[in-house]
Design an enzyme around this catalytic site. Structure first.
Site, mmCIF file in Angstrom:
data_model
loop_
_atom_site.group_PDB
_atom_site.id
_atom_site.type_symbol
_atom_site.label_atom_id
_atom_site.label_comp_id
_atom_site.label_asym_id
_atom_site.label_seq_id
_atom_site.Cartn_x
_atom_site.Cartn_y
_atom_site.Cartn_z
ATOM 1 N N CYS A 142 35.276 51.550 -19.876
ATOM 2 C CA CYS A 142 35.609 51.434 -18.455
ATOM 3 C C CYS A 142 35.259 52.735 -17.743
ATOM 4 O O CYS A 142 34.934 53.746 -18.373
ATOM 5 C CB CYS A 142 37.085 51.112 -18.256
ATOM 6 S SG CYS A 142 38.186 52.432 -18.788
ATOM 7 N N CYS A 145 37.371 55.731 -18.797
ATOM 8 C CA CYS A 145 36.912 56.363 -20.037
ATOM 9 C C CYS A 145 35.759 57.315 -19.737
ATOM 10 O O CYS A 145 35.687 58.429 -20.278
ATOM 11 C CB CYS A 145 36.451 55.309 -21.036
ATOM 12 S SG CYS A 145 37.699 54.082 -21.446
ATOM 13 N N ASP A 524 0.273 26.409 -11.636
ATOM 14 C CA ASP A 524 -0.961 27.087 -11.241
ATOM 15 C C ASP A 524 -1.415 27.931 -12.416
ATOM 16 O O ASP A 524 -0.600 28.588 -13.070
ATOM 17 C CB ASP A 524 -0.688 27.985 -10.026
ATOM 18 C CG ASP A 524 -1.936 28.718 -9.578
ATOM 19 O OD1 ASP A 524 -3.025 28.156 -9.788
ATOM 20 O OD2 ASP A 524 -1.825 29.827 -9.046
#
Length: 528
Positions: A142, A145, A524
């Site tokens: 996180c 951290c 294409d």
């Protein structure tokens, strides 16, 4: 004004929907969309949104979430010192819509208190360190951290400055050249966060395959299964104790979540239904069945997490079209900088084998460009002086001097990455319907379970309370809305991820849903 956040700590699609609904009820927030799969949250507002207040509101609903403001956060560390410096866009690929003509110097920073900072205009985002040594940093859970790691690294006597970018998983440090620097930094990181690894930025970036099962993350589940098996070897009170202990180890997360939701007065979800059903099973003495229900749910969560991470990995691989640096010509010298630092009108040099970092116009040289990453075209395209070139293509056989015509935030690469990041936030009609249906479905299931317990006892003679309690609990487990709420958005997200793995960009679940109505496809080929 458009706001964009990374939301961490979302447990399930149902929790995500609760947050989204609650935010949309706020007067100052319009069109809030949160993607459980990517953790991206976007909304519009005419007001200045204070991130601390926003986080407090969100945590009053889901208290484990944290947020990173990808459009208007700043780093509090030395914020006044850096206010006067040039503003740079971040490296994290969070590329935004701007109302002004310039590159939108609405610059942004992660705040290193769980990613929530105050709103500021014209400040840096993801502060860049010039001439810094850069490393990949993997394993951060996180933003908080990341903040801890950054703070600890800055304390070291041999470090002049450091920045940890949680979004891009980059560590930038200013330090004296030291062959042992990586090892020293790794030791510092290990002292703060376990399981976080550093590597040189120029190491080849590989997208590791997600693991289906992580023992470290599921140690309680494994212990619970072992105790559950062991409980069968005993009888009496000790056996009951082992069953209950195994139940708590396997299902404690669900129980805690249900208790928290009761405190928030919004508890009619899958966690509450699971607890209600398993508590009933325990009351009936069916410990094995209560544990089995929690166990199957936990295993389902593991598979769900694996599917999400696998899709994220596929999408991340599609985003690997950005050049990490740009070489600008300044005072007859060539200087490497991040693409975000280059201004319109400056000249960049693209050598053979390098990706074009920014959109521009060729002012010197001619070469062949590999445009497959953008167009899928296998045949290289020739460019000469005066031709326009797009970022993300690869220069094949000669040096090109290119005059930059767009800032990085407005470049082709930036827009593509932005589309990829936000692809899961565009909800399909079926997904919106399931979300609305779940709000009615869950309380209906609880009501029917109560009726299933009470009505037969009243209208039928000689009925056993325990028999109908067992059937009501069974009905609750079978009718749990979790699969219903998760399967549809997860299915759409997995479809986007599978397409990404094959190099096809689908802009959102709503576009993926439209594919079911296609009856004619026109292809294409090269040269037609």
């Amino acid at each position: 004004m458009k706001y964009k956040y990374k939301v961490n700590g979302l447990d399930c699609a149902n929790c995500t929907q609760k947050l989204e609904d609650s935010l949309n009820k706020k007067e100052e927030i319009n069109d809030c969309v949160i993607s459980f799969a990517t953790g991206m949250m976007t909304f519009e507002s005419e007001y200045d949104i204070d991130d601390h207040e926003l986080l407090s509101f969100m945590q009053s609903i889901e208290d484990e979430v944290t947020i990173e403001n990808l459009l208007s956060n700043i780093t509090h560390h030395e914020e006044h010192k850096h206010d006067h410096e040039h503003e740079h866009h971040d490296e994290c690929g969070c590329h935004h819509e701007h109302d002004h003509d310039c590159c939108g110097h609405e610059h942004h920073h992660h705040n290193h208190e769980c990613g929530c900072g105050h709103h500021h205009e014209h400040v840096e985002d993801h502060r860049e360190l010039t001439n810094a040594i850069k490393y990949n940093i993997v394993g951060l859970d996180c933003a908080n951290c990341a903040s801890k790691v950054e703070t600890e690294i800055k304390k070291q006597s041999y470090i002049d400055d450091a920045v940890v970018n949680f979004s891009t998983q980059k560590l930038m440090v200013k330090a004296k050249n030291d062959p042992q620097l990586l090892d020293k930094l790794q030791a510092v990181v290990d002292s703060v966060e376990e399981g976080v690894t550093l590597s040189k930025e120029d190491d080849k970036k590989e997208y590791s395959k997600p693991k289906l099962f992580n023992l470290k993350e599921n140690i309680e589940l494994v212990e619970g299964i072992i105790i559950f098996i062991g409980a069968h070897l005993f009888t009496g009170g000790f056996s009951t104790f082992l069953y209950l202990f195994a139940y708590l180890l396997i299902g404690y997360k669900v129980i805690l979540k249900a208790i928290k939701n009761i405190g928030h007065k919004d508890f009619l979800d899958e966690n509450f239904l699971m607890c209600l059903a398993t508590f009933g099973a325990i009351a009936l003495g069916d410990y094995s069945e209560a544990i089995a229900v929690m166990l199957f749910y936990a295993i389902g969560e593991i598979f769900q997490g694996y599917a999400v991470n696998k899709t994220r990995s596929s999408i991340s691989s599609l985003m690997d079209i950005k050049s990490e640096y740009a070489t600008i010509v300044k005072d007859e010298q060539m200087i490497q900088v991040t693409p975000e630092e280059v201004n319109v009108g400056e000249t960049i040099v693209v050598k053979v084998g390098e990706k074009v970092p920014l959109d521009g116009k060729v002012i010197k040289g001619n070469s062949m460009l590999d445009t497959a990453s953008l167009t899928g075209e296998s045949v290289p395209r020739r460019v000469e002086v005066g031709d326009e070139v797009l970022s993300g293509v690869v220069n094949l056989n000669d040096i090109l001097y290119i005059e930059v015509t767009k800032h990085y935030a407005d470049s082709t690469v930036s827009r593509i990455i932005d589309l990829v990041e936000n692809s899961a936030s565009k909800k399909a009609k079926i997904e919106k319907f399931i979300t609305r249906f779940a709000k009615v479905y869950t309380p209906t299931v609880v009501g029917l379970a109560i009726l299933l317990l009470i009505v037969p006892m009243i209208i039928l003679p000689n009925q056993s309370f325990y028999t109908w309690l067992y059937r009501a609990c069974t009905f609750l487990v079978v009718s749990c809305p979790c699969a219903l709420v998760i399967s549809v958005p997860l299915g759409l997200y997995a479809g986007i991820g599978k397409a990404s793995a094959l190099g096809v960009l689908v802009k959102g679940g709503n576009y993926l849903e439209l594919l079911k109505d296609i009856d004619t496809v026109v292809f294409d080929k090269t040269g037609t």
